[in-house]
Design a protein around this motif. Structure first.
Motif, PDB file in Angstrom:
ATOM      1  N   GLY A   1     -18.769   3.607   2.270  1.00  0.00           N
ATOM      2  CA  GLY A   1     -18.140   4.815   2.789  1.00  0.00           C
ATOM      3  C   GLY A   1     -16.625   4.831   2.682  1.00  0.00           C
ATOM      4  N   CYS A   2     -16.018   3.737   2.245  1.00  0.00           N
ATOM      5  CA  CYS A   2     -14.562   3.678   2.094  1.00  0.00           C
ATOM      6  C   CYS A   2     -14.199   4.104   0.673  1.00  0.00           C
ATOM      7  N   ALA A   3     -13.172   4.919   0.567  1.00  0.00           N
ATOM      8  CA  ALA A   3     -12.743   5.400  -0.749  1.00  0.00           C
ATOM      9  C   ALA A   3     -11.871   4.384  -1.486  1.00  0.00           C
ATOM     10  N   GLY A   4     -11.437   3.343  -0.816  1.00  0.00           N
ATOM     11  CA  GLY A   4     -10.574   2.334  -1.430  1.00  0.00           C
ATOM     12  C   GLY A   4      -9.123   2.582  -1.081  1.00  0.00           C
ATOM     13  N   ARG A   5      -8.361   1.513  -1.077  1.00  0.00           N
ATOM     14  CA  ARG A   5      -6.936   1.627  -0.750  1.00  0.00           C
ATOM     15  C   ARG A   5      -6.180   2.148  -1.958  1.00  0.00           C
ATOM     16  N   ASP A   6      -5.386   3.172  -1.722  1.00  0.00           N
ATOM     17  CA  ASP A   6      -4.624   3.766  -2.809  1.00  0.00           C
ATOM     18  C   ASP A   6      -3.155   3.367  -2.756  1.00  0.00           C
ATOM     19  N   HIS A   7      -2.570   3.390  -1.544  1.00  0.00           N
ATOM     20  CA  HIS A   7      -1.158   3.044  -1.410  1.00  0.00           C
ATOM     21  C   HIS A   7      -0.860   2.531  -0.005  1.00  0.00           C
ATOM     22  N   PHE A   8       0.328   1.982   0.152  1.00  0.00           N
ATOM     23  CA  PHE A   8       0.776   1.418   1.426  1.00  0.00           C
ATOM     24  C   PHE A   8       2.109   2.051   1.798  1.00  0.00           C
ATOM     25  N   MET A   9       2.354   2.122   3.106  1.00  0.00           N
ATOM     26  CA  MET A   9       3.639   2.601   3.610  1.00  0.00           C
ATOM     27  C   MET A   9       4.022   1.773   4.830  1.00  0.00           C
ATOM     28  N   ALA A  10       5.301   1.437   4.917  1.00  0.00           N
ATOM     29  CA  ALA A  10       5.813   0.695   6.067  1.00  0.00           C
ATOM     30  C   ALA A  10       6.552   1.667   6.973  1.00  0.00           C
ATOM     31  N   SER A  11       6.456   1.443   8.292  1.00  0.00           N
ATOM     32  CA  SER A  11       7.183   2.279   9.245  1.00  0.00           C
ATOM     33  C   SER A  11       7.776   1.394  10.332  1.00  0.00           C
ATOM     34  N   CYS A  12       8.831   1.896  10.961  1.00  0.00           N
ATOM     35  CA  CYS A  12       9.563   1.151  11.982  1.00  0.00           C
ATOM     36  C   CYS A  12       9.249   1.742  13.358  1.00  0.00           C
ATOM     37  N   ASN A  13       9.028   0.888  14.349  1.00  0.00           N
ATOM     38  CA  ASN A  13       8.738   1.376  15.698  1.00  0.00           C
ATOM     39  C   ASN A  13      10.001   1.812  16.425  1.00  0.00           C
ATOM     40  N   PHE A  14      11.162   1.457  15.916  1.00  0.00           N
ATOM     41  CA  PHE A  14      12.424   1.699  16.593  1.00  0.00           C
ATOM     42  C   PHE A  14      13.098   2.993  16.144  1.00  0.00           C
ATOM     43  N   SER A  15      12.809   3.430  14.929  1.00  0.00           N
ATOM     44  CA  SER A  15      13.440   4.644  14.403  1.00  0.00           C
ATOM     45  C   SER A  15      12.390   5.469  13.658  1.00  0.00           C
ATOM     46  N   THR A  16      12.823   6.552  13.072  1.00  0.00           N
ATOM     47  CA  THR A  16      11.891   7.420  12.350  1.00  0.00           C
ATOM     48  C   THR A  16      11.760   7.008  10.887  1.00  0.00           C
ATOM     49  N   TRP A  17      12.250   5.822  10.535  1.00  0.00           N
ATOM     50  CA  TRP A  17      12.221   5.357   9.149  1.00  0.00           C
ATOM     51  C   TRP A  17      10.793   5.114   8.677  1.00  0.00           C
ATOM     52  N   THR A  18      10.514   5.546   7.459  1.00  0.00           N
ATOM     53  CA  THR A  18       9.254   5.258   6.786  1.00  0.00           C
ATOM     54  C   THR A  18       9.574   4.966   5.331  1.00  0.00           C
ATOM     55  N   SER A  19       8.934   3.948   4.794  1.00  0.00           N
ATOM     56  CA  SER A  19       9.195   3.566   3.403  1.00  0.00           C
ATOM     57  C   SER A  19       8.594   4.587   2.440  1.00  0.00           C
ATOM     58  N   SER A  20       8.946   4.438   1.194  1.00  0.00           N
ATOM     59  CA  SER A  20       8.315   5.246   0.158  1.00  0.00           C
ATOM     60  C   SER A  20       6.940   4.661  -0.147  1.00  0.00           C
ATOM     61  N   ARG A  21       6.110   5.430  -0.819  1.00  0.00           N
ATOM     62  CA  ARG A  21       4.771   4.950  -1.167  1.00  0.00           C
ATOM     63  C   ARG A  21       4.864   3.760  -2.095  1.00  0.00           C
ATOM     64  N   SER A  22       3.993   2.811  -1.892  1.00  0.00           N
ATOM     65  CA  SER A  22       3.954   1.628  -2.739  1.00  0.00           C
ATOM     66  C   SER A  22       2.506   1.292  -3.063  1.00  0.00           C
TER      67      SER A  22
ATOM     68  N   ASN B   1       2.722  -6.112  -0.518  1.00  0.00           N
ATOM     69  CA  ASN B   1       3.895  -6.985  -0.534  1.00  0.00           C
ATOM     70  C   ASN B   1       5.188  -6.196  -0.684  1.00  0.00           C
ATOM     71  N   TYR B   2       5.197  -5.180  -1.530  1.00  0.00           N
ATOM     72  CA  TYR B   2       6.409  -4.387  -1.724  1.00  0.00           C
ATOM     73  C   TYR B   2       6.738  -3.595  -0.460  1.00  0.00           C
ATOM     74  N   SER B   3       5.729  -3.033   0.184  1.00  0.00           N
ATOM     75  CA  SER B   3       5.961  -2.308   1.440  1.00  0.00           C
ATOM     76  C   SER B   3       6.508  -3.235   2.517  1.00  0.00           C
ATOM     77  N   THR B   4       5.982  -4.444   2.577  1.00  0.00           N
ATOM     78  CA  THR B   4       6.463  -5.425   3.541  1.00  0.00           C
ATOM     79  C   THR B   4       7.927  -5.767   3.265  1.00  0.00           C
ATOM     80  N   ALA B   5       8.273  -5.936   2.002  1.00  0.00           N
ATOM     81  CA  ALA B   5       9.660  -6.241   1.626  1.00  0.00           C
ATOM     82  C   ALA B   5      10.592  -5.088   1.998  1.00  0.00           C
ATOM     83  N   GLN B   6      10.150  -3.856   1.803  1.00  0.00           N
ATOM     84  CA  GLN B   6      10.958  -2.695   2.195  1.00  0.00           C
ATOM     85  C   GLN B   6      11.203  -2.710   3.704  1.00  0.00           C
TER      86      GLN B   6
END
Length: 97
Positions: free
Chosen positions: A34-55, A59-64
């Motif tokens: 029933g899962c469509a598969g992972r397509d992309h990842f995004m990182a977000s910060c709990n302290f601000s409204t920052w969100t990374s670009s799609r990756s 590993n790249y999202s974690t580095a961002q």
């Protein structure tokens, strides 16, 4: 001062969240029915409204996220001191000076 934490979230191709309980191969193909598969990842910060670009890789999202957290800590350390530290500087209560 709140602690910065970065969360990396996996998404399906239709931008719905792919729960961490879903099992996948290293390439992101689903092993959970029933899962469509992972397509992309995004990182977000709990302290601000920052969100990374799609990756396409976690590993790249974690580095961002790490880069963002480091930049935020530098910005905070450059900010003027608040509270008692400011008063000490203004009143010069230190006997050493």
């Amino acid at each position: 001062m709140p602690r910065h934490s970065i969360t990396v979230t996996a998404y399906h191709a239709d931008n719905t969240v792919c729960p961490s309980e879903h099992l996948h191969t290293r390439s992101g193909k689903p092993l959970t029915e029933g899962c469509a598969g992972r397509d992309h990842f995004m990182a977000s910060c709990n302290f601000s409204t920052w969100t990374s670009s799609r990756s396409s890789t976690k590993n790249y999202s974690t580095a961002q996220g790490r880069r963002h957290r480091t930049e935020q800590q530098h910005a905070e350390s450059a900010a003027p001191p608040k509270g008692p530290a400011v008063l000490r500087q203004l009143l010069r209560l230190d006997a050493d000076d």
